[in-house]
Design a protein around this motif. Structure first.
Motif, PDB file in Angstrom:
ATOM      1  N   ARG A 134     -20.913   6.568  -3.349  1.00  0.00           N
ATOM      2  CA  ARG A 134     -20.516   5.276  -2.877  1.00  0.00           C
ATOM      3  C   ARG A 134     -20.615   4.321  -3.978  1.00  0.00           C
ATOM      4  NH1 ARG A 134     -19.221   5.476   2.340  1.00  0.00           N
ATOM      5  NH2 ARG A 134     -19.855   7.724   3.459  1.00  0.00           N
TER       6      ARG A 134
ATOM      7  N   TRP B 100     -17.463   6.069  -6.767  1.00  0.00           N
ATOM      8  CA  TRP B 100     -16.163   6.426  -6.541  1.00  0.00           C
ATOM      9  C   TRP B 100     -15.002   5.701  -7.117  1.00  0.00           C
ATOM     10  CZ3 TRP B 100     -12.007   4.077  -3.676  1.00  0.00           C
ATOM     11  CH2 TRP B 100     -12.783   2.892  -2.994  1.00  0.00           C
ATOM     12  N   ARG B 101     -15.078   4.602  -7.364  1.00  0.00           N
ATOM     13  CA  ARG B 101     -14.040   3.639  -8.016  1.00  0.00           C
ATOM     14  C   ARG B 101     -13.799   3.686  -9.384  1.00  0.00           C
ATOM     15  NH1 ARG B 101     -16.424  -1.147  -4.596  1.00  0.00           N
ATOM     16  NH2 ARG B 101     -18.425  -0.275  -5.231  1.00  0.00           N
TER      17      ARG B 101
ATOM     18  N   ASP C 263     -14.972   5.197   6.996  1.00  0.00           N
ATOM     19  CA  ASP C 263     -14.286   5.118   5.401  1.00  0.00           C
ATOM     20  C   ASP C 263     -13.888   6.791   5.195  1.00  0.00           C
ATOM     21  OD1 ASP C 263     -16.312   6.940   3.658  1.00  0.00           O
ATOM     22  OD2 ASP C 263     -17.710   5.486   4.302  1.00  0.00           O
TER      23      ASP C 263
ATOM     24  N   VAL D 156     -13.639   7.618   1.973  1.00  0.00           N
ATOM     25  CA  VAL D 156     -14.021   7.818   0.582  1.00  0.00           C
ATOM     26  C   VAL D 156     -13.933   9.139   0.080  1.00  0.00           C
ATOM     27  CG1 VAL D 156     -16.505   7.701   0.803  1.00  0.00           C
ATOM     28  CG2 VAL D 156     -15.780   7.036  -1.262  1.00  0.00           C
TER      29      VAL D 156
ATOM     30  N   ASP E 256      -4.906   7.349  -3.089  1.00  0.00           N
ATOM     31  CA  ASP E 256      -5.583   6.680  -4.523  1.00  0.00           C
ATOM     32  C   ASP E 256      -4.493   6.159  -5.263  1.00  0.00           C
ATOM     33  OD1 ASP E 256      -7.740   7.363  -6.047  1.00  0.00           O
ATOM     34  OD2 ASP E 256      -6.271   7.588  -7.523  1.00  0.00           O
TER      35      ASP E 256
ATOM     36  N   HIS F 205     -10.291   0.407   1.399  1.00  0.00           N
ATOM     37  CA  HIS F 205     -10.495   1.056   0.455  1.00  0.00           C
ATOM     38  C   HIS F 205     -10.135   0.214  -1.006  1.00  0.00           C
ATOM     39  CE1 HIS F 205     -12.075   3.929   3.135  1.00  0.00           C
ATOM     40  NE2 HIS F 205     -12.581   4.588   1.837  1.00  0.00           N
TER      41      HIS F 205
ATOM     42  N   TYR G 240     -12.100  -1.403  -4.048  1.00  0.00           N
ATOM     43  CA  TYR G 240     -11.710  -0.926  -5.467  1.00  0.00           C
ATOM     44  C   TYR G 240     -11.538  -2.341  -6.253  1.00  0.00           C
ATOM     45  CZ  TYR G 240      -9.169   0.485  -9.503  1.00  0.00           C
ATOM     46  OH  TYR G 240      -8.697   0.218 -10.823  1.00  0.00           O
TER      47      TYR G 240
ATOM     48  N   LEU H 297     -19.040   0.905   1.778  1.00  0.00           N
ATOM     49  CA  LEU H 297     -18.780   1.120   0.415  1.00  0.00           C
ATOM     50  C   LEU H 297     -19.431   0.422  -0.604  1.00  0.00           C
ATOM     51  CD1 LEU H 297     -14.836   1.542   1.353  1.00  0.00           C
ATOM     52  CD2 LEU H 297     -16.252   3.426   0.684  1.00  0.00           C
TER      53      LEU H 297
END
Length: 745
Positions: A86, A103-104, A176, A178, A186, A213, A217, A251
């Motif tokens: 996360r 994850w970003r 979430d 994720v 994505d 999300h 991001y 997140l």
């Protein structure tokens, strides 16, 4: 199946949580310790304030990612390996080795996009399932078919993790995604933040989750630009905001403002309710011109030939039409809002009355120049400007107003509207409604706020701060700098090389509220990015409000025109955006329904197609094997209560979706059901209206009296479509009359 692999991952996850605990302790100690004095003077206060803000934000992020901290691993063909989580966390060693990748981050993209056809350099992708801090399962996907190594955790179904998440019981809060972001999602999440992006999708396509999300991001990828200006997420109702409220903190993002359209005017809480007719009239774009005309109507003059008599010790003064009309024209010519133009009106009135009095007192009976000199006339002007009678006359002709006063006066006696529309919105007092909020914002724009005195005082204070800061810098040359460790950038310099202007700016920011908190209290705040869910429901007047909050037009709009239910809703993307960006926006569509089983979606689609044969629903990828059931009865409340009792034997959350007029009869038989304006969605049973159900999901849904939902409003078909598509497992319909076309067997 290899237990060694599971043990290895457990050891890694345990180490990761140990590091998380250590970072929390360090951040918490830094927050507590930073309030202590670390030096003397302005410099010390600057260092303290910077440290408090930075460490508080970091501590909030660390506290929010406890659940599912690490959920994946990617193994590259070159031997490198990364765990995905996360947030990004580094080891406490000299090399600051990354333990888990955010994850970003770009390096994490193959976790979401790699396929056997396009492996993106991966040989293996692993999903970690955890419960608390315990690894309970692994799921490996082989992406390099030449790799012969096997762990025993390989799965034949590449979508097993996704389907398991979709089949899990609801909790009353949105989770979430994720761990299970799909490729099409994505691409949207990582799209550039400049300009307007429209994300359209039917029920269950994950558009809300994608939008949230995307917010996380963008704050990661453009932290410097967006954290300072904040991100605004607009949802349709308070229940929806409660439902999604835990997603962004999970997140690692806590600096986002969540609000309904009825919460976007500071100081006003819209708890009232409008009729459908009133909401539609208030939301019409014509209301902007109507209110502007109403404000002009309040800028008065005496009737021609008449005058306001202003008592004066040296004889009454006459404020007639000629004086007032010239003053009004001069004030309007400035182009300023009503309240800001008022001083121009007042000064012109005062000047003309002063000239009138000067002519009376200093006139030469033989036609010569006035006996009064400039100083004498200036003294007369000061006396007139201080006269309560003059102030009263100016207030009568050009009143100082607040947005609340203006709108309340207008709603008491609506003008410039057809009689039927005026009757629909006429109101004497009462609570503000969501449809009033855009009108209040419009009124604020028309009136303006005279803050010139406050700005002058603030600028004088700022100049003093700059001068003082320069003195501090002159004395502090060569002093030791302080450094504080930060997980993202390694070191944050609280005392860096700055000039006097920047140092003074830091000192001014004694308000420790986050950017989101400050934005919530400031009507003129310009957000870095705005995300609007159920965007099709907002009226043209609501869009005028939101566009003022986004002068750069950096927005993500999420919705489904087929679900438009509000009578004043724009409904189409062109109707929303043409006045502001014309056709300069990007439009993408999500076509896969992850939530609604095919059995339920087929029935809901058949209902819509009965009235709109060209309707194309999203494609469901799940099947439960359970068909929706229907029950015709003469005792609707009793039948619903029995169905709820039977449904509660199943695990998960159950919603009874019924028209508002049935709630009074249903509540006595559903004593444990959450209900009201902001129902607790974590309760096992909730009773809500179709409008409240927008954006929500439940394990089971019972729709009461579908035909009454359809006939209850001009857009009842959309209301019922929403109600039918909220369930992830089972759907039932209880009715006393015939079912709507398309739902009948």
């Amino acid at each position: 199946m290899s237990t060694e692999e599971l043990q290895n991952e457990q050891q890694f996850v345990s180490r990761l949580y140990e590091r998380l605990d250590a970072l929390r302790e360090r951040a918490e100690a830094a927050v507590q310790g930073s309030f202590a004095q670390v030096g003397k003077g302005l410099q010390a206060r600057l260092e303290r304030d910077v440290l408090v803000a930075e460490r508080t934000g970091l501590l909030e992020a660390l506290n929010s990612v406890e659940s599912g901290l690490c959920f994946g691993r990617i193994d590259f063909t070159d031997g490198t390996r990364h765990h995905i989580g996360r947030i990004g966390i580094r080891a406490d060693d000299e090399e600051r080795t990354p333990l888990v990748i955010d994850w970003r981050a770009d390096v994490a993209r193959p976790f979401y996009l790699a396929t056997g056809h396009s492996p993106m350099g991966l040989r293996r992708r692993r999903h970690l399932t955890t419960h608390g801090r315990t690894v309970t399962a692994l799921h490996d996907e082989i992406l390099d078919l030449s790799d012969t190594e096997r762990t025993g955790h390989e799965g034949a179904d590449a979508d097993a993790v996704l389907l398991a998440a979709l089949d899990s019981a609801r909790t009353g809060r949105m989770h979430d995604i994720v761990q299970t972001i799909q490729a099409e999602q994505d691409e949207i999440i990582r799209a550039p933040y400049h300009g307007v992006l429209v994300v359209e999708g039917g029920p269950g396509t994950g558009k809300t989750a994608v939008a949230l999300h995307r917010a996380a991001y963008l704050l990661y990828a453009h932290r410097e630009q967006l954290a300072r200006r904040a991100v605004l997420v607009v949802g349709p109702n308070p229940a929806f905001l409660g439902y999604i409220g835990e997603v962004l903190p999970s997140l690692g993002e806590t600096g986002v403002l969540l609000a309904t359209p009825g919460e976007l005017f500071p100081g006003v809480t819209a708890t009232g309710t409008d009729t459908a007719e009133a909401a539609e009239v208030k939301g019409s774009p014509d209301m902007a011109g109507v209110l502007a005309g109403f404000v002009r109507d309040l800028q008065l003059t005496p009737e021609p030939g008449a005058a306001l008599v202003i008592p004066h010790d040296d004889g009454d003064l006459l404020l007639d039409w000629t004086i007032a009309d010239a003053a009004r024209a001069a004030a309007r010519a400035t182009g300023l809002p009503h309240n800001l133009a008022r001083p121009h009106f007042a000064f012109r009135i005062i000047d003309d009355l002063t000239a009138q009095l000067a002519d009376r007192l200093g006139a030469d009976p033989y036609g010569g120049p006035n006996f009064l000199g400039p100083d004498d006339i200036a003294q007369l002007g000061k006396a007139i400007a201080a006269s309560p009678e003059v102030h009263s006359a100016i207030e009568e002709l050009w009143p100082q107003l607040t947005p609340q006063q203006l709108l309340a006066d207008y709603l008491r006696d609506p003008v410039r509207l057809p009689d039927a529309e005026a009757d629909a919105i006429r109101r004497e007092g009462g609570a503000w409604t969501p449809a009033d909020v855009p009108l209040l914002d419009e009124a604020a724009e028309l009136l303006g706020d005279d803050d010139s005195a406050a700005r002058a005082a603030a600028e004088a204070a700022r100049q003093e701060q700059v001068a003082f800061a320069q003195g501090v810098l002159d004395l502090s040359q060569g002093s030791e700098s302080y450094e504080f460790e930060d997980e993202e950038s390694e070191l944050l310099a609280a005392h860096d090389i700055i000039d006097a202007e920047r140092m003074a700016e830091r000192h001014e920011e004694t308000d420790r509220r986050s950017a989101a908190e400050r934005a919530a209290a400031d009507r003129t705040w310009a957000f870095g990015h705005i995300i609007v869910d159920e965007a099709q429901e907002l009226s043209p007047m609501a869009w005028r409000l939101l566009m003022r909050r986004s002068p750069t037009r950096s927005m993500t709009l999420v919705g489904d025109p087929a679900q438009t239910a509000e009578p004043g809703g724009c409904g189409t993307w062109d109707a929303i955006l043409a006045p502001y960006v014309e056709d300069r926006y990007e439009h993408v569509r999500l076509g896969i329904n992850y939530r609604t089983p095919v059995e339920i979606m087929d029935r809901a689609a058949a209902f819509v197609k009965a009235g709109s044969p060209s309707f194309e629903p999203p494609r469901s990828i799940r099947s439960t094997g359970v068909e929706p059931w229907t029950l015709r009865t003469d005792d609707l409340p009793g039948a619903v209560a029995s169905a709820v009792e039977a449904g509660q034997r199943e695990q998960g959350r159950l919603a009874v979706i019924a028209p508002q007029e049935l709630h009074a009869a249903l509540l006595p038989l559903l004593p444990d059901a959450a209900h009201g304006r902001t129902p607790d969605l974590a309760r096992p049973v909730v009773l809500i209206t179709p409008r409240q159900a927008k954006g929500l999901e439940f394990d089971s849904v019972i729709v009461a009296e579908p035909q009454l939902i359809v006939s209850g409003s001009a857009r009842g078909t959309s209301d019922l479509y929403v109600a039918l598509t909220r369930a992830t497992q089972t759907l039932g319909m209880v009715h006393t009359g015939d079912l709507p076309a398309g739902l009948r067997r």
